[in-house]
Design a protein around this motif. Structure first.
Motif, PDB file in Angstrom:
ATOM      1  N   GLY A 319       0.795  -1.225   0.000  1.00  8.00           N
ATOM      2  CA  GLY A 319       0.000   0.000   0.000  1.00  8.00           C
ATOM      3  C   GLY A 319       0.828   1.276   0.000  1.00  8.00           C
ATOM      4  O   GLY A 319       0.433   2.268  -0.601  1.00  8.00           O
ATOM      5  N   PHE A 320       2.004   1.250   0.654  1.00 10.23           N
ATOM      6  CA  PHE A 320       2.787   2.491   0.713  1.00 10.23           C
ATOM      7  C   PHE A 320       3.279   2.895  -0.672  1.00 10.23           C
ATOM      8  O   PHE A 320       3.435   4.082  -0.960  1.00 10.23           O
ATOM      9  N   LEU A 321       3.486   1.907  -1.554  1.00 14.11           N
ATOM     10  CA  LEU A 321       3.919   2.243  -2.921  1.00 14.11           C
ATOM     11  C   LEU A 321       2.745   2.781  -3.734  1.00 14.11           C
ATOM     12  O   LEU A 321       2.911   3.691  -4.554  1.00 14.11           O
ATOM     13  N   ASP A 322       1.555   2.227  -3.497  1.00 15.63           N
ATOM     14  CA  ASP A 322       0.352   2.776  -4.131  1.00 15.63           C
ATOM     15  C   ASP A 322       0.188   4.236  -3.695  1.00 15.63           C
ATOM     16  O   ASP A 322      -0.051   5.127  -4.519  1.00 15.63           O
ATOM     17  N   GLY A 323       0.367   4.471  -2.408  1.00 17.10           N
ATOM     18  CA  GLY A 323       0.223   5.827  -1.889  1.00 17.10           C
ATOM     19  C   GLY A 323       1.253   6.774  -2.479  1.00 17.10           C
ATOM     20  O   GLY A 323       0.922   7.885  -2.910  1.00 17.10           O
ATOM     21  N   ALA A 394      10.135   8.009  10.463  1.00 18.83           N
ATOM     22  CA  ALA A 394      10.019   7.013   9.396  1.00 18.83           C
ATOM     23  C   ALA A 394       8.641   6.379   9.394  1.00 18.83           C
ATOM     24  O   ALA A 394       8.011   6.217   8.337  1.00 18.83           O
ATOM     25  N   ILE A 395       8.145   6.048  10.585  1.00 19.84           N
ATOM     26  CA  ILE A 395       6.832   5.408  10.658  1.00 19.84           C
ATOM     27  C   ILE A 395       5.755   6.367  10.163  1.00 19.84           C
ATOM     28  O   ILE A 395       4.823   5.970   9.457  1.00 19.84           O
ATOM     29  N   THR A 396       5.882   7.649  10.524  1.00 16.40           N
ATOM     30  CA  THR A 396       4.884   8.621  10.089  1.00 16.40           C
ATOM     31  C   THR A 396       4.903   8.775   8.568  1.00 16.40           C
ATOM     32  O   THR A 396       3.857   8.816   7.922  1.00 16.40           O
ATOM     33  N   PHE A 397       6.108   8.828   8.013  1.00 21.32           N
ATOM     34  CA  PHE A 397       6.231   8.939   6.551  1.00 21.32           C
ATOM     35  C   PHE A 397       5.556   7.743   5.890  1.00 21.32           C
ATOM     36  O   PHE A 397       4.720   7.887   4.982  1.00 21.32           O
ATOM     37  N   LEU A 403      -1.778   5.493   4.169  1.00 20.78           N
ATOM     38  CA  LEU A 403      -3.119   6.068   4.177  1.00 20.78           C
ATOM     39  C   LEU A 403      -3.474   6.598   2.789  1.00 20.78           C
ATOM     40  O   LEU A 403      -4.604   6.442   2.320  1.00 20.78           O
ATOM     41  N   SER A 404      -2.489   7.209   2.121  1.00 22.21           N
ATOM     42  CA  SER A 404      -2.768   7.759   0.800  1.00 22.21           C
ATOM     43  C   SER A 404      -3.063   6.641  -0.200  1.00 22.21           C
ATOM     44  O   SER A 404      -3.754   6.869  -1.196  1.00 22.21           O
ATOM     45  N   ARG A 426       0.255  14.946   0.156  1.00 19.60           N
ATOM     46  CA  ARG A 426       1.515  15.559  -0.285  1.00 19.60           C
ATOM     47  C   ARG A 426       2.093  16.447   0.815  1.00 19.60           C
ATOM     48  O   ARG A 426       3.300  16.392   1.109  1.00 19.60           O
ATOM     49  N   ILE A 427       1.229  17.247   1.407  1.00 17.66           N
ATOM     50  CA  ILE A 427       1.713  18.144   2.467  1.00 17.66           C
ATOM     51  C   ILE A 427       2.062  17.324   3.704  1.00 17.66           C
ATOM     52  O   ILE A 427       3.099  17.533   4.339  1.00 17.66           O
ATOM     53  N   GLY A 428       1.190  16.374   4.024  1.00 13.73           N
ATOM     54  CA  GLY A 428       1.414  15.542   5.200  1.00 13.73           C
ATOM     55  C   GLY A 428       2.706  14.757   5.112  1.00 13.73           C
ATOM     56  O   GLY A 428       3.442  14.612   6.091  1.00 13.73           O
TER      57      GLY A 428
END
Lengths: 548, 300
Positions: A319-323, A394-397, A403-404, A426-428
């Protein structure tokens, strides 16, 4: 007639050379042929730490075992072929539809093989659990500094396990050849093609020609059931072997040092504990497999290059790559007659950077802190605020990217514009990590200060005393010896500091908690204490008599 | 004119097999022998009174008259004069009390408030009013479904009135479920034409800038049909040339069966795919195991 209890009487021969029990004979048989007893005895005596955080990696290990068991069952019925067939199984809405044998056999497993659906679901849930457990295990190792010398190599092996887990999971997700996984493969092909210069050829190589071709499912199948699981098993073996060789880390505390280990031995305590825990993990996977539907491929339909569904998402670990793909601007760069598509940056460069940084971290930290020593004692996250802050960052990134990856569903659920979600991501992605760093750093310092304060002034008892001059003071219970000003003399040692009177073995009697009812009632404990006190008094009295 | 009506009356009636729906069905020869599953209930249409039925029969008669033609070519300007003048008149009155402010006294639209309705047809009107999207609560990126302001009869009357001005695609009549044999074709057509916005299970999805492809959860057969025919908001029009009436019915059959189908694997997790699965593994899966770990840790 001799018995086992008799001392050996035969001259020169030890009693163990002539075992009389069946177990003893069997043991001798194997020992004479394998000679493992010495090593085995050492292994069985390996000491495992008690702390709960050491069990997260075990979840990953046990889900891997569940994956192998359920996956083996699935291979009996799965047909990794892209040959077209007309479906005539028992799922009516797809009867007569042209599909690949891979998809048809997955439908067959789901609807016509006894126990097929639940085992497929357990397999998929266990796969998600495997990835999630490795992730939190990595967090534990990171935040407690367990990756430090001499364990950097095991950190790298762990990182390799997670990377291969991603590949393994994606290959498995692609095998049923349904509309969702086909869409995923299409994106995988696009990612391969986005590599500058060689991209097209990489994609041709992987797919055996143009997408989708007739090769990819068969290739992914071998990757999924033989190649990657083989490497995973090997790496897990190496991971464990290193762990045994280097021994476990442990948290600092009374009686703990860089040169000791403490906890329970492998046999019997730890074996029972771990064996029981395996069944808990299996129970959770089985419950999920039986109660919660996962990857309902019959709803997706067979893959067809002309079709796509809204909300086509990968499993969470991709999912993080999709985001990142959803958030990255559509910059297309042209250099020397070559195009670098926008997809290249969020799907190849970004994970490349992330995994390189993760792999390099132990060495970077050692270099920057100039700490070259071997460490077997862990650090509490609060005692290394910079590392904890970096981890939180790192975890937040990662969390923003994850989530995206589902931002369309969040937009729909909360009635937010999808474009607003993209911009929030993008901002987050840029602002939230530094913010997380600051919060984590401050929290660590705050927790440390509180520990120091308790060491200096003692525990707040909650007793307020009024002095003769009218002043109110709160009584503090010092943790140890105090100086002339009543300040504690204990040094800060990076170990947990008791914060409540209950943690001090305060004379207040409390019942011993059990699962359903107290193990020991208050009255029982009080009686025991009274007996102890009386015995102590009697002993003191008799001592006095003796000295007198 | 009279001849047409009589012919139709002799041809149309109540299909006993579907009488539980209380809806008159155009008993075309091909369909009369088929007994659709009684589980397919239409929520809205079950309240249709007998009086409306006669209106529907009338509209059905018209459809039957031009049926052969309309199968081959979409008739966007069918003769509307044959509708009951009284119904059109009632529709006009409802229009003038509820719609005229934004759409104008002659359906020509009002600048900044609402578009012209000349030529949109009764199908578009039926969809918008029966799903509660019209009358609109306000102007936004999208008009969400809400409880309908008008009952079925009034909706049909407003639709008839709007359709009587300038023509346009008409509200279909009769059974809107295709031959159950065609359900897999309906699935293929659904995945090809609908799933890209409405999701594989008809759960809906957001479009750009606050626009939405809505969930099909509450859509009735007639709403699905009129939506395909009229293409509301951002949805493309699927005219009878692109997707034939039989194909539309097959799609409706697939969607309604999909919605009614149970999840054989347990809780469906809202049928939105891996995101809800990921959420569950981190909460119910790993969450439960973390509790187990803490418990074991305490016992050591």
């Amino acid at each position: 007639m001799t018995t086992l209890n008799e001392a050996p009487t035969v001259k020169g021969a030890r009693r163990f050379d002539k075992p009389r029990t069946p177990q003893g004979k069997a043991g001798k048989f194997f020992e004479e042929r394998l000679g493992l007893a010495g090593g085995l005895r050492k292994q069985l005596n390996k000491v495992f730490p008690d702390h709960w955080s050491f069990m997260m990696g075990e979840i990953a290990l046990y889900s891997f075992i569940i994956l192998i068991l359920t996956g083996t069952f699935l291979t009996f019925f799965f047909d990794a072929s892209m040959a077209e067939v007309r479906y005539d199984g028992s799922y009516v809405p797809l009867q007569g539809v042209e599909m690949s044998r891979a998809y048809a056999s997955t439908l067959h497993i789901s609807f016509d093989v006894r126990g097929g659906l639940i085992l497929r679901q357990i397999h998929h849930w266990a796969a998600l659990l495997f990835m999630a457990a490795m992730t939190i295990h990595m967090f534990r190792v990171f935040f407690t500094g367990a990756f430090r010398k001499p364990r950097e190599l095991n950190w790298l092996i762990g990182l390799g396990l997670i990377t291969l887990g991603l590949v393994e999971g994606f290959a498995g997700y692609s095998l049923p050849d349904d509309l969702l996984s086909g869409t995923g493969l299409r994106i995988a092909e696009a990612i391969m093609q986005s590599i500058p210069v060689i991209g097209t050829w990489v994609a041709f190589l992987a797919f055996g020609g143009k997408f989708p071709g007739t090769e990819i499912i068969g290739r992914l199948y071998i990757v999924h059931v033989l190649l990657v699981p083989g490497i995973l098993a090997g790496l897990i073996g190496a991971h464990m072997a290193l762990l045994i060789k280097q021994k476990h880390t442990e948290f600092p505390g009374p009686g703990k040092s860089e040169h000791t280990v403490s906890g329970e031995r492998m046999y019997p305590t730890y074996a029972a504990k771990a064996g029981g825990f395996f069944f808990i993990v299996f129970a959770v996977c089985a419950a999920l497999g039986g109660l919660a539907q996962i990857n309902p491929i019959w709803l997706y339909g067979p893959y067809n290059t002309a079709q796509v569904s809204a909300g086509s998402q990968p499993d969470f670990y991709i999912g993080f790559l999709d985001g990142s793909t959803r958030l990255f601007p559509s910059w297309e760069i042209r250099l020397w007659h070559h195009t670098i598509p926008a997809l290249f940056w969020p799907t190849i460069v970004l994970p490349g950077i992330l995994f390189t940084l993760a792999g390099a971290y132990p060495f970077l930290e050692a270099k920057l802190t100039k700490d070259r020593a071997k460490h077997h004692l862990l650090q509490r996250p609060r005692d290394v605020p910079v590392r904890t802050g970096l981890g939180a960052m790192a975890i937040t990134f990662y969390g923003v990217l994850l989530l995206s990856g589902g931002n369309d569903l969040i937009a729909k659920a909360f009635d937010i514009s999808l474009n607003a979600m993209t911009w929030a991501g993008r901002i987050g992605m840029l602002l939230a990590p530094p913010l997380a760093y600051v919060i984590a750093y401050k929290a660590c310092i705050g927790l440390q200060r509180h520990d120091r304060e308790v060491l200096e002034h003692g525990i707040e008892t909650g007793i307020i005393k009024r002095l003769p001059n009218g002043e109110f003071i709160e009584i503090h219970q010092p943790l140890g010896a105090v100086d002339d000003h009543g300040h504690g003399l204990l040094e800060y040692a990076g170990t947990p500091v008791p914060k409540k009177m209950n943690k001090l073995g305060n004379p207040q009697t409390a019942r011993v908690k059990g699962f359903f009812r107290p193990v020991r009632e208050k009255a029982e404990i009080e009686a025991e204490l009274a007996a102890l006190e009386q015995a102590e008094a009697e002993r003191a009295a008799s001592q006095r008599e003796l000295t007198d | 004119m009279t001849d047409d009506t009589v012919d139709a009356d002799s041809d149309l009636g109540f299909d006993p097999a579907v009488s539980d729906r209380d809806v008159p069905t155009a008993a075309r020869a091909a369909r009369a022998s088929k007994a659709p599953s009684s589980s397919r209930g239409g929520g809205l249409r079950s309240k249709v009174s007998r009086k409306v039925s006669s209106v529907l029969v009338l509209i059905g008669a018209l459809a039957a008259v031009g049926g052969g033609y309309s199968l081959l070519a979409p008739s966007s300007s069918a003769d509307q004069t044959a509708l009951s003048a009284a119904d059109v008149e009632t529709g006009r009155q409802l229009y003038e009390s509820s719609c005229i402010t934004c759409h104008g006294s002659n359906l020509q639209g009002v600048q900044g408030r609402g578009p012209s309705l000349i030529g949109v047809g009764s199908a578009a009107t039926y969809f918008q009013v029966s799903t509660g999207r019209m009358p609109a609560a306000g102007q936004g990126a999208t008009n969400n479904r809400k409880p309908a302001k008008f009952n079925e009869q009034q909706t049909q009357q407003i639709a008839a009135y709007v359709g009587s001005v300038g023509g346009g695609p008409q509200v279909p009549t009769g059974d809107l479920r295709g031959n159950p044999q065609n359900i897999s074709d309906g699935g293929e057509l659904f995945r090809l034409n609908c799933a890209s916005c409405h999701n594989f299970a008809g759960k809906g999805a957001p479009l750009s800038a606050g626009k939405v492809a809505p969930s099909l959860n509450n859509a009735t057969d007639l709403q699905l049909y009129t939506a395909m025919l009229s293409g509301p908001e951002n949805m493309p029009v699927f005219s009878d040339n692109q997707i034939t009436p039989d194909q539309k019915k097959a799609i409706i059959d697939y969607i309604q069966n999909l919605k009614a189908s149970k999840d054989p694997g347990g809780a469906g997790l809202d049928r939105i795919g891996p995101v809800s699965e990921g959420l569950l593994i981190w909460t119910a899966g790993l969450g439960v195991l973390m509790v187990a770990i803490l418990w074991i840790g305490r016992k050591s």
